[in-house]
Design a protein around this motif. Structure first.
Motif, PDB file in Angstrom:
ATOM      1  N   ASP A 192      -7.621  -4.012   3.647  1.00  0.00           N
ATOM      2  CA  ASP A 192      -7.435  -3.682   2.431  1.00  0.00           C
ATOM      3  C   ASP A 192      -8.658  -2.563   1.897  1.00  0.00           C
ATOM      4  N   HIS A 193      -8.258  -1.708   1.080  1.00  0.00           N
ATOM      5  CA  HIS A 193      -9.259  -0.555   0.724  1.00  0.00           C
ATOM      6  C   HIS A 193     -10.342  -0.770  -0.611  1.00  0.00           C
ATOM      7  N   VAL A 194      -9.797  -2.046  -1.298  1.00  0.00           N
ATOM      8  CA  VAL A 194     -10.598  -2.234  -2.406  1.00  0.00           C
ATOM      9  C   VAL A 194     -11.533  -3.257  -2.392  1.00  0.00           C
TER      10      VAL A 194
ATOM     11  N   GLY B 255      -2.499   1.722  -4.008  1.00  0.00           N
ATOM     12  CA  GLY B 255      -2.294   1.697  -2.497  1.00  0.00           C
ATOM     13  C   GLY B 255      -3.113   2.654  -1.769  1.00  0.00           C
ATOM     14  N   LEU B 256      -2.336   2.970  -0.603  1.00  0.00           N
ATOM     15  CA  LEU B 256      -3.068   3.780   0.137  1.00  0.00           C
ATOM     16  C   LEU B 256      -2.427   5.453   0.280  1.00  0.00           C
ATOM     17  N   SER B 257      -3.624   6.457   0.154  1.00  0.00           N
ATOM     18  CA  SER B 257      -3.369   7.726   0.352  1.00  0.00           C
ATOM     19  C   SER B 257      -3.175   8.487   1.349  1.00  0.00           C
TER      20      SER B 257
ATOM     21  N   ALA C 112      -5.405   3.976   8.348  1.00  0.00           N
ATOM     22  CA  ALA C 112      -4.381   3.141   8.155  1.00  0.00           C
ATOM     23  C   ALA C 112      -2.907   4.012   7.814  1.00  0.00           C
ATOM     24  N   GLN C 113      -2.038   3.247   8.627  1.00  0.00           N
ATOM     25  CA  GLN C 113      -1.026   4.123   9.127  1.00  0.00           C
ATOM     26  C   GLN C 113       0.205   3.031   8.823  1.00  0.00           C
ATOM     27  N   PRO C 114       1.505   3.630   8.661  1.00  0.00           N
ATOM     28  CA  PRO C 114       2.644   2.882   8.104  1.00  0.00           C
ATOM     29  C   PRO C 114       3.431   2.378   9.374  1.00  0.00           C
ATOM     30  N   LEU C 115       2.750   1.674  10.171  1.00  0.00           N
ATOM     31  CA  LEU C 115       3.390   1.261  11.344  1.00  0.00           C
ATOM     32  C   LEU C 115       3.464  -0.318  11.474  1.00  0.00           C
TER      33      LEU C 115
ATOM     34  N   GLY D 269       0.994  -1.347  -0.001  1.00  0.00           N
ATOM     35  CA  GLY D 269      -0.135   0.169  -0.024  1.00  0.00           C
ATOM     36  C   GLY D 269       0.849   1.252  -0.135  1.00  0.00           C
ATOM     37  N   SER D 270       2.274   0.976   0.653  1.00  0.00           N
ATOM     38  CA  SER D 270       3.033   2.248   0.784  1.00  0.00           C
ATOM     39  C   SER D 270       3.438   2.695  -0.557  1.00  0.00           C
ATOM     40  N   LEU D 271       3.286   2.147  -1.668  1.00  0.00           N
ATOM     41  CA  LEU D 271       4.033   2.267  -3.076  1.00  0.00           C
ATOM     42  C   LEU D 271       3.126   3.204  -3.643  1.00  0.00           C
ATOM     43  N   LYS D 272       1.991   3.821  -3.181  1.00  0.00           N
ATOM     44  CA  LYS D 272       1.211   4.658  -3.995  1.00  0.00           C
ATOM     45  C   LYS D 272       1.819   6.014  -3.700  1.00  0.00           C
TER      46      LYS D 272
END
Lengths: 379, 131
Positions: A277-279, A23-25, A40-43, A12-15
């Motif tokens: 996942d968001h989709v 991925g995630l905004s 959602a957090q990159p933790l 998701g971080s690749l967006k």
């Protein structure tokens, strides 16, 4: 095929570095059980956050996707994880994802080769029925972990290939890890199987079969040379060991020039493991079976007419253009479908599931006329 | 050319004493079924589960050297594909409970000591009547 991680959790971080990757905004969220909106957090950490193992049985995934309603909102992940430990703070960790630099193997391969924006697990359910789609193109009506191959109507892709004088093999990690879902084949056709060490040796010698399926190590156990750490990335196994496993497969192929020039490697995960996942999963071709309410435990039958949650999928080959992003919908039936299109293009469609017969294939992603020489190495 | 550093082996992560996951327990159930062994649903650590999986896999590979037909073929009706207007029977089961197929197999095993053929014949007759 790895275990139990969602697309957003791993990639998701690749967006942030390539907007084409879905991925995630940073605005994606779920409500917790107290009504707080949790983003959602990159933790995400390699180990310790997803214990107990998030529920991913059919009914749990139903809540994660539909949150008790009829629209797939993807808003029920935290609420569902809360049910296991009744700890609000802990339940929010289901929203954590990895920053790209923490999973460098997977994220590098995703950016250097082809990443699928829409590769979904085949069923909104657990491991074995999802893996069955990779081997058989169907789970024969199963949405759980039960024996799915008793009197199976369709042959596995391995049997089909062997019957047609092609070569195919499943490599499990070692005898203690064994094979997960095709125990019937292990008993009836042990020659179809090899170990991870044999895979590495076959790569060195250039004796890989035409079609191979590689399984990671599913457990921490003692080996002849000491501790063997699980590499499947199933929560709560250490994600870095899975990274090392993926890198070893890639490098084993890449270090043999003849093999590298003639091999496409697909890296994917069986299902999302209950992780956010968001989709929303789309509808799909039914595979001709129906699971009953007692098996779905949702009060409703399941017609295998919609897919499970999105998982990471990456296609690696020196003939794949760098930075390819694939937007078509794929799922695990695309694996046998691609092998069949390549090796047995005239195979009788009545001898495989309607889902597999309709599944999109992916060898058309090998678009380059000449091999790339700029592909990454892992040291 | 990009050179990526592979993460170090997480040696401290090794924990064979964690409880075996539902996935490993399912794997054991499938292997027990395949080798024809009575299911032992006991609590296991991951290391214990792995050792048992290794033992079952070795047994399975030993059995595969023989020409005996696999036991799984004599049990459970096939899951039929759906035809319009018809709902098929799906062989079911859960992680926590034995599968129907496994339970049927266990019954077959138990009956084997008495009269294997008679048991199989009775089952076939019963199934036909119930259709």
């Amino acid at each position: 095929m790895m275990e139990n991680r969602s697309f957003d959790h791993m990639l998701g971080s690749l967006k942030a570095v390539d907007a084409r990757i879905d991925g995630l905004s940073g605005n994606e969220s779920n409500p917790d059980t107290k009504g707080n909106i949790i983003k959602a957090q990159p933790l995400a950490d390699y180990q310790g956050q997803l214990d107990p193992d998030p529920d991913h049985d059919f009914d749990a995934v139903d809540q994660q996707i539909f949150d008790g309603g009829t629209t797939p909102t993807m808003q029920g992940f935290i609420k569902n994880y809360f049910l296991q430990r009744k700890d609000v703070s802990h339940s929010q960790k289901i929203m954590y994802y990895f920053p790209a630099n923490k999973v460098p193997v997977l994220t590098t391969l995703a950016r250097e080769f082809a990443v699928f924006n829409r590769w979904f697990s085949s069923i909104p359910g657990p491991t074995l029925c999802n893996r069955a789609f990779a081997h058989y193109g169907t789970s024969f009506g199963h949405v759980d972990m039960s024996l799915f191959y008793v009197n199976a109507k369709f042959k596995s892709v391995y049997q089909r290939l062997i019957d047609a004088n092609h070569t195919a093999k499943l490599y499990y990690f070692d005898q203690v890890s064994s094979s997960l879902e095709v125990i019937n084949l292990l008993k009836d056709q042990p020659k179809l199987f090899g170990t991870y060490d044999q895979f590495l040796e076959d790569c060195r010698r250039g004796t890989l079969p035409e079609y191979s399926f590689v399984e990671p190590n599913y457990s921490d156990h003692d080996g002849p040379d000491g501790a063997v750490i699980a590499s499947d990335q199933h929560p709560d196994h250490h994600v870095a060991e899975g990274e090392r496993f993926i890198a070893s497969i890639y490098m084993a192929i890449r270090e043999n020039p003849a093999l590298w020039s003639s091999t496409a490697l697909l890296i994917t995960y069986d299902e999302h493991g209950g992780i956010y996942d968001h989709v929303p999963p789309p509808s799909c071709m039914p595979d001709g079976f129906v699971a009953q309410p007692k098996d779905t435990r949702t009060g409703q039958p399941f017609h295998f007419d919609r897919l499970g949650v999105r998982v990471p999928a990456i296609l690696v080959s020196p003939y794949v253009a760098k930075g390819t992003v694939v937007n078509g919908v794929f799922e695990h039936s695309s694996i046998p479908a691609t092998a069949m299109k390549w090796l047995l293009p005239n195979f009788d469609n009545t001898q495989r599931s309607p889902r597999e017969a309709a599944a999109p294939t992916f060898l058309d992603l090998l678009t380059l006329d000449t091999m790339r020489t700029d592909t990454p190495e892992f040291s | 050319m990009t050179v990526i550093k592979i993460p170090k082996k997480p040696t401290k992560a090794f924990n064979p004493k964690r409880p075996a996951s539902a996935l490993l327990l399912s794997q054991i159930e499938h292997l027990e079924h395949a080798v024809g062994r009575e299911p032992k649903r006991i609590k296991r650590t991951e290391g214990q589960a792995a050792r048992y999986i290794g033992e079952l896999t070795a047994e399975l590979l030993r059995q595969s050297q023989t020409t005996v037909a696999p036991a799984s073929r004599v049990i459970a009706p096939p899951a039929a594909p759906v035809t319009p207007g018809m709902t098929p029977t799906v062989v079911g089961g859960t992680k926590a409970a034995p599968t129907k197929a496994h339970a049927a197999f266990n019954r077959t095993l138990a009956a084997r000591g008495k009269s294997k053929r008679k048991t199989a014949k009775k089952k076939t007759t019963k199934r036909r009547r119930s259709r």
